[in-house]
Design a protein around this motif. Structure first.
Motif: not given
Length: 140
Positions: A116-133
């Motif tokens: 809805n136009g609002q940033v609810i989470a932000q992460q800098a850097g790549a992640m492995p698949p399980e960490a991303f999920k």
């Protein structure tokens, strides 16, 4: 729920119970969910980030960035797996500098969840698949 079409960015109202039944765009008749990240640009970004009700997971990246290239298959595979829970989109920070500046992108890849136009989470850097999920499940 309001869903933006990945092809034409047209807005479609889709009942929650129909999200997994391959709904089609009322404007262009394309599938609203194709399991692939949307290429975001100035023409379609606000439809997906602000007007649609589905959380948008954005990968801010650049072609010259090694970690961005390494993370790209993880992002695409996760899009295939988790759509329609989220809309996944990639934004090339070199081609779309205005949008990258609007969100204060200083390092890439940067991942962001916008609802809805609002940033609810932000992460800098790549992640492995399980960490991303896991990050998505904690923040989505």
């Amino acid at each position: 729920m309001i869903i933006a079409c990945p092809e034409c960015a047209g807005l479609n109202r889709v009942p929650n119970e129909r999200l997994k039944q391959d709904p089609k765009c009322g404007k262009c008749k394309s599938s609203l969910f194709n399991g692939e990240p949307v290429t975001l640009n100035t023409a379609n970004f606000d439809h997906h980030a602000s007007k649609a009700e589905l959380p948008l997971v954005v990968d801010f990246w650049a072609n010259w960035c090694g970690p961005c290239q390494a993370f790209s298959p993880v992002f695409s595979a996760t899009a295939k797996e988790l759509e329609p829970q989220f809309r996944f989109g990639k934004l090339d920070t070199e081609a779309q500098q205005t949008i990258a500046a609007r969100y204060g992108i200083r390092s890439i890849p940067t991942l962001m969840i916008i609802k809805n136009g609002q940033v609810i989470a932000q992460q800098a850097g790549a992640m492995p698949p399980e960490a991303f999920k896991q990050w998505l499940s904690q923040n989505g």
